[in-house]
Each structure stands twice: as C-alpha cells, then as structure tokens.
Design an enzyme around this catalytic site. Structure first.
Site, mmCIF file in Angstrom:
data_model
loop_
_atom_site.group_PDB
_atom_site.id
_atom_site.type_symbol
_atom_site.label_atom_id
_atom_site.label_comp_id
_atom_site.label_asym_id
_atom_site.label_seq_id
_atom_site.Cartn_x
_atom_site.Cartn_y
_atom_site.Cartn_z
ATOM 1 N N HIS A 125 -27.187 41.936 17.192
ATOM 2 C CA HIS A 125 -27.555 43.275 16.709
ATOM 3 C C HIS A 125 -28.171 43.221 15.310
ATOM 4 O O HIS A 125 -28.012 44.140 14.509
ATOM 5 C CB HIS A 125 -26.342 44.219 16.715
ATOM 6 C CG HIS A 125 -25.786 44.470 18.085
ATOM 7 N ND1 HIS A 125 -26.311 45.409 18.938
ATOM 8 C CD2 HIS A 125 -24.755 43.890 18.752
ATOM 9 C CE1 HIS A 125 -25.630 45.403 20.071
ATOM 10 N NE2 HIS A 125 -24.689 44.485 19.991
ATOM 11 N N ASN B 70 -23.344 50.544 23.565
ATOM 12 C CA ASN B 70 -24.694 50.123 23.921
ATOM 13 C C ASN B 70 -25.396 51.236 24.691
ATOM 14 O O ASN B 70 -24.807 52.283 24.965
ATOM 15 C CB ASN B 70 -24.653 48.852 24.789
ATOM 16 C CG ASN B 70 -24.348 47.595 23.993
ATOM 17 O OD1 ASN B 70 -24.784 47.445 22.858
ATOM 18 N ND2 ASN B 70 -23.592 46.693 24.590
#
Length: 484
Positions: free
Chosen positions: A54, A127
């Site tokens: 990320h 997510n």
C-alpha cells in the site's frame, strides 16, 4: 501564512541562499557554511521508508454521518444516534506498487478509514474487494514476496505470481475478482470499499454480533479496460490521485453509502462455511446489507507527505463496542500494522496531527523516544498513581469470544459443512454477463501466458476449472492460443 525572511532551522535569518561559502572566489567550500550543511543533511533525510504494501496512495478528510439506529447492535458512541457526525480521514492505495508506481494498474485498492471519535480513533483498514487471496496471516509475507520484485531479476515475475496462486487454491475467489472488470477502477471515487474482515459489535447489554462493512460508491462503479489503463498509466501515472484532489477542489465531493451485514454471534458455529474466512463473502440473501450511514470526502490534505505518507492505520485501533474476530488474517494484522508504523514513521507516529485523536485526547504513560514533544509536561509516568493520573475503566472494549477449544497448536482454519476454495469463485463467474466473462478470460490468459513452466500454467488453470468447468475450458483455450 505570515511572510518574513528566510531562516535557518534555528530561526536565524539567511543572508544568501544562492551561493555557498567558499575560501575565496572559485575556492573550496567551507565547513563553516552551516546553512549548506543543514540543507543537504535535511534533504538526505526527507523520505521515510515507504510502506511495504500500500505504498502508493492518496487521501482526504471528510465526514461520516449516521443515518440509522444501530444501538441494538453496538455501544460505539460515534454510532449512537441518527444524524451524528464524525470527522474521518480516508486513504486509498494500490497494494503491490512502489511509491512512484502508476495508479491505473490491475491491483486491489486499499480503503482505509480513520474515524476521529470521541472515544478515540477507530481505524477500519479494508480494500475495494470483499475478499482476499489468503486466510491465514502466516502466509502473508510469502504472498507479498510473489507480488513484489524478484530478488534475482529485480522485476515482478509471472512465474512467482502464478506458482503461488496455483499452489494456494484459496486465492481463486480473489483472483477472479482481480481479473474481472473491477480489477482496474477508473478512479478512487468510482469504486466500492469493504472492511473485508469480520468484526465484532457488542451492544450496551453485552450481546455480541459479527459484522462486515460495505461502502457503496454514490458516484457509480466505473472501471478501465486493460488497454485503456495501459495508456493512462503511461500518460498520467498520478491519475487517481489527481482525480480525487481535483474533484474535491471543485466541490464535487465524493461519497459512499455505508452498510453492514450483521450476524448474531450464535449463528457462527453452525453457519455452512466459516464466517471468519477472509476468502469468503456472506451471501446477501443470508445477511442483507443494512444501511447505517454516509461517508463524504470534502477536504484535501495541505501536505501530502505529512498527512498521507505519514498517516498510520491499524486494525487494532478499536473503540468501545467494536472489536476483532477470530479471523486469522485479521489477528495477524492486529500486530503487523502497528509494528510497521513504529518502524516506518517512529514510536511517536500516533501523535502526528493526522494520526492523533481529534475529538478527544490520548492519555498514556508512554513517552520519550524520537520526536517526543513533551506533551505530558511533568506528570507521573506510571499507573496507578495518587497524583491524578489517568486510570483504567475496568470495562473491555469488546466482549470475550466463546465456543473455541482450549488446546493450543498450529491449527488449520476450522472447517464448516460447505467450506470450499472454489464454490464462491464459481458463483462469481456465473453471475457475470457473457461480455464480462470474455474480458475476465482475456485478462487472466494475458497474465498466465507469460508463465514459463507448463506445470504452473496447468495448475493455475486447474483451480479455475474446479470453480467452473466452462471457466477452465475457455481459459485453457485462451492461454493455449497466446502461448502458441
């Protein structure tokens, strides 16, 4: 900001910021030019280690507003009544790419929300997909190693990616999501978000419920084809970050309708598959999504490094009435996220403006270390004390689990009557239109055809065939055509 003379970090005015000090015209630079040394030393330290996953992201501030009464299910104060508003910070991201990677790529998107509640910060780290590739955190480093650069070639290798996925049938469901139409969102604004994991809610009476979070985009779902994404990634690597920032600048505030699926705690033991398995969704027919609120983003960060790069999120940041579940991936993340931020940003990362509580204050006995600012003044740093220091409440944030065996060991995830790695991937395939299936097959074949070994190709295709015979047959033909 008040303008004045340029100064050194110590506040002294700078006489000349254009020329370094030398021993005469054309002579060597002098060590006594402390402005030069200060600037170069700071420049060398302006970056911090990027996130292992990320790393590439964008964020914005906004508001979460409750729209329904959920007090029968949770005692969380920020959810206590319809109309109540809570400030939030949301960070979007891609998973596998480095900090300088392009936005428009096929990759899951992070959807991490920090709620600045009056009982402390609550972080929901999810997510844009409701499932994930693996169900046990012990496999997470292995999985990410396959998605990152190979230690020998220095590139992402299709052999590594598909070797792991082929040997991990539980990934079949998420891979079907990833290579479908939603694998490359057109922007961060045009995708849904999910808490993905199962979490615990507990009401004032101590009754326990298991929940899954859903964030439905009010802008509508929009995606990119692989061809369009390849062009956009090359033309504008910052496409998603730019789109989010410019939408907020022009007052086109993106929003999401927030809902939850709620399972009474007693249902979990006898549900037909393990409800804590991150590779599975709960069918909406069993547990409908109930709307609870609306999330709007309406303020951009003023400094991307300070507020997006240094922002930290941890699924271990709970508030009263919300807690973890026995989800083995979640349990691992409860440690891993906090530990990553302590390494990456520092031990006092939680007191940076973007990370500290906004609606209350943190009262701890933890102090000192890098960038400690003396916020405790001279207060005692232990508990209990008789000098008015903070004390424990005696009430846990969440309720204890029940119904688990006491024996310890390296146990596999509990199996339920209909636990299977392929059923939900097959269901997802059969839900798709014929055009969606064609694009899914093309996307998968394009990736699998890059694999060098026949056995890895066969195993990968075999997993999709186990999900649906037609799925496997069409994929095999498409891969064969590409590989010649």
């Amino acid at each position: 900001m008040t303008q004045g003379p340029l100064t050194t970090e110590a506040g002294a005015p700078v006489a000349d910021n254009q020329n370094s000090e030398t021993a005469g015209v054309g002579g060597p630079v002098l060590v006594q030019d402390q402005l030069l040394l200060e600037k170069l030393a700071h420049f060398n330290r302006e970056r911090i280690p990027e996130r292992v996953v990320h790393a590439r992201g964008a964020g914005a501030y906004g508001t979460f507003t409750v729209t329904a009464d959920v007090t029968p299910y949770t005692r969380a104060a920020f959810l206590s009544e319809a109309g109540k508003e809570t400030e939030v910070f949301l960070r979007f991201s891609t998973v596998a790419g480095n900090l300088g990677a392009a936005d428009a790529v096929r990759d899951p998107r992070g959807f991490a929300v920090k709620f600045y509640t009056e009982e402390g910060n609550y972080d929901l780290v999810g997510n844009n997909t409701p499932v994930f590739f693996i169900r046990d955190a012990i496999k997470f480093p292995d999985f990410i190693h396959t998605q990152k650069r190979d230690p020998y070639t220095g590139s992402q290798e299709a052999d590594n990616v598909w070797d792991f996925w082929g040997l991990s049938p539980e990934a079949t469901h998420q891979v079907t999501w990833l290579f479908g139409d939603r694998g490359i969102p057109a922007s961060y604004r045009h995708m849904d978000g999910f808490g993905s994991h199962t979490y615990q809610w507990a009401n004032e009476a101590g009754e326990v419920f298991w929940v899954k979070y859903h964030f439905k985009t009010d802008q509508g779902i929009e995606n990119l084809t692989a061809a369009d994404a390849a062009v956009l990634a090359g033309r504008d690597p910052d496409s998603h970050q730019r789109d989010l920032r410019e939408a907020i600048e022009r007052g086109d505030f993106p929003s999401w309708t927030v809902g939850v699926q709620i399972m009474p705690a007693q249902d979990a033991a006898t549900y037909r598959f393990n409800p804590f398995d991150l590779t599975k969704v709960w069918p909406h027919a069993d547990y409908p999504v109930i709307e609870i609120g609306r999330l709007e983003l309406n303020r951009n960060p003023r400094n991307v490094f300070a507020e997006v790069e240094q922002s930290i999120f941890s699924p271990a940041h709970f508030v009263p009435g919300i807690g973890p579940s026995p989800d083995k991936m979640l349990q691992g993340r409860l440690f891993a996220y906090g530990d990553a931020h302590r390494y990456r940003v520092g031990i006092n990362a939680a007191q940076l403006p973007v990370n500290r509580p906004h609606a209350t204050e943190a009262r701890t006995n933890s102090r000192d270390g890098f960038l400690y600012d003396g916020r405790h003044d001279g207060a005692r740093n232990y508990e209990p004390n008789s000098f008015g220091g903070p004390a424990q409440t005696g009430r846990a944030l969440w309720e204890p689990y029940a119904g688990f065996t006491a024996g310890t060991g390296d146990h596999p995830t509990p199996r339920h009557a209909e636990d299977d790695d392929f059923v939900q991937a097959g269901n997802l395939y059969r839900l798709m239109s014929e055009q969606e299936r064609e694009r899914l097959i093309a996307n998968l074949a394009g990736s699998i055809s890059q694999v060098s070994r026949d056995d890895i190709v066969e195993r990968a295709i075999g997993n999709f065939a186990a999900a649906d015979a037609d799925f496997g047959k069409r994929l095999e033909a498409a891969v064969r055509a590409l590989r010649g």
